[in-house]
Design a protein around this motif. Structure first.
Motif, PDB file in Angstrom:
ATOM      1  N   ALA A 124      -3.230  13.459  -0.486  1.00  0.00           N
ATOM      2  CA  ALA A 124      -3.466  12.285   0.351  1.00  0.00           C
ATOM      3  C   ALA A 124      -3.370  11.000  -0.464  1.00  0.00           C
ATOM      4  CB  ALA A 124      -4.831  12.382   1.028  1.00  0.00           C
ATOM      5  N   LEU A 125      -3.906  11.007  -1.672  1.00  0.00           N
ATOM      6  CA  LEU A 125      -3.811   9.832  -2.546  1.00  0.00           C
ATOM      7  C   LEU A 125      -2.366   9.548  -2.932  1.00  0.00           C
ATOM      8  CD1 LEU A 125      -6.886  10.318  -4.899  1.00  0.00           C
ATOM      9  CD2 LEU A 125      -6.574   8.536  -3.182  1.00  0.00           C
ATOM     10  N   THR A 126      -1.601  10.596  -3.197  1.00  0.00           N
ATOM     11  CA  THR A 126      -0.192  10.432  -3.559  1.00  0.00           C
ATOM     12  C   THR A 126       0.591   9.815  -2.414  1.00  0.00           C
ATOM     13  OG1 THR A 126      -0.347  12.309  -5.067  1.00  0.00           O
ATOM     14  CG2 THR A 126       1.867  11.651  -4.377  1.00  0.00           C
ATOM     15  N   VAL A 127       0.368  10.298  -1.203  1.00  0.00           N
ATOM     16  CA  VAL A 127       1.042   9.738  -0.024  1.00  0.00           C
ATOM     17  C   VAL A 127       0.653   8.278   0.167  1.00  0.00           C
ATOM     18  CG1 VAL A 127       1.187   9.859   2.501  1.00  0.00           C
ATOM     19  CG2 VAL A 127       1.370  11.947   1.136  1.00  0.00           C
ATOM     20  N   ALA A 128      -0.643   7.975   0.038  1.00  0.00           N
ATOM     21  CA  ALA A 128      -1.113   6.598   0.209  1.00  0.00           C
ATOM     22  C   ALA A 128      -0.484   5.675  -0.836  1.00  0.00           C
ATOM     23  CB  ALA A 128      -2.636   6.544   0.131  1.00  0.00           C
ATOM     24  N   CYS A 129      -0.414   6.119  -2.072  1.00  0.00           N
ATOM     25  CA  CYS A 129       0.202   5.306  -3.128  1.00  0.00           C
ATOM     26  C   CYS A 129       1.690   5.116  -2.877  1.00  0.00           C
ATOM     27  CB  CYS A 129      -0.015   5.947  -4.494  1.00  0.00           C
ATOM     28  SG  CYS A 129      -1.718   5.829  -5.078  1.00  0.00           S
ATOM     29  N   ASN A 130       2.366   6.165  -2.457  1.00  0.00           N
ATOM     30  CA  ASN A 130       3.784   6.065  -2.149  1.00  0.00           C
ATOM     31  C   ASN A 130       4.012   5.062  -1.023  1.00  0.00           C
ATOM     32  OD1 ASN A 130       6.613   7.029  -2.365  1.00  0.00           O
ATOM     33  ND2 ASN A 130       6.219   7.699  -0.272  1.00  0.00           N
ATOM     34  N   ASP A 131       3.223   5.146   0.034  1.00  0.00           N
ATOM     35  CA  ASP A 131       3.349   4.202   1.148  1.00  0.00           C
ATOM     36  C   ASP A 131       3.116   2.774   0.675  1.00  0.00           C
ATOM     37  OD1 ASP A 131       3.814   6.384   2.768  1.00  0.00           O
ATOM     38  OD2 ASP A 131       1.823   6.343   3.714  1.00  0.00           O
ATOM     39  N   PHE A 132       2.113   2.580  -0.174  1.00  0.00           N
ATOM     40  CA  PHE A 132       1.808   1.252  -0.702  1.00  0.00           C
ATOM     41  C   PHE A 132       2.993   0.705  -1.495  1.00  0.00           C
ATOM     42  CE2 PHE A 132       0.386  -1.294  -4.321  1.00  0.00           C
ATOM     43  CZ  PHE A 132      -0.209  -2.361  -3.664  1.00  0.00           C
ATOM     44  N   PHE A 133       3.553   1.510  -2.397  1.00  0.00           N
ATOM     45  CA  PHE A 133       4.653   1.034  -3.227  1.00  0.00           C
ATOM     46  C   PHE A 133       5.925   0.799  -2.414  1.00  0.00           C
ATOM     47  CE2 PHE A 133       2.064   2.966  -6.706  1.00  0.00           C
ATOM     48  CZ  PHE A 133       1.775   1.763  -7.333  1.00  0.00           C
ATOM     49  N   LEU A 134       6.169   1.624  -1.407  1.00  0.00           N
ATOM     50  CA  LEU A 134       7.313   1.380  -0.532  1.00  0.00           C
ATOM     51  C   LEU A 134       7.157   0.062   0.220  1.00  0.00           C
ATOM     52  CD1 LEU A 134       8.030   4.925   0.959  1.00  0.00           C
ATOM     53  CD2 LEU A 134       9.418   3.652  -0.703  1.00  0.00           C
ATOM     54  N   GLU A 135       5.959  -0.214   0.708  1.00  0.00           N
ATOM     55  CA  GLU A 135       5.696  -1.466   1.419  1.00  0.00           C
ATOM     56  C   GLU A 135       5.863  -2.654   0.477  1.00  0.00           C
ATOM     57  OE1 GLU A 135       5.097  -4.014   4.452  1.00  0.00           O
ATOM     58  OE2 GLU A 135       5.371  -1.846   4.622  1.00  0.00           O
TER      59      GLU A 135
END
Length: 93
Positions: free
Chosen positions: A74-85
């Motif tokens: 879940a943390l990995t997905v959240a970080c990925n979403d943040f960096f993509l944004e």
């Protein structure tokens, strides 16, 4: 995922598990210590309680490795979403 990343997750889990009780699970205080020290966050007790309650799928008061990996995913997905944004916003400037 590279072998090194998997080894790091396993070593991190076991660095904190077993200080209290079962050596293959994280108690509430072990999870708090892991989150505070490894993630570098100054989490409030209520945040740790929420994370514990969300992860402890079988309600045994401990987080096993499977439940821990759910948090890491879940943390990995959240970080990925943040960096993509961030990347998208940077492209608009």
């Amino acid at each position: 995922m590279q072998l090194g990343a998997m080894q790091m997750l396993i070593k991190t889990f076991h660095k904190y598990s077993g200080k209290e009780g079962d050596k293959y699970t994280l108690s509430r205080s072990e999870l708090k210590e892991l989150l505070l020290e490894e993630l570098g966050k100054t989490q409030a007790q209520t945040t740790v309680e929420k994370v514990m309650n969300d992860l402890d799928a079988n309600n045994d008061g401990e987080v096993d490795f499977t439940e821990f990996i759910i948090l890491m995913g879940a943390l990995t997905v959240a970080c990925n979403d943040f960096f993509l944004e961030q990347k998208r916003e940077g492209g608009r400037s």
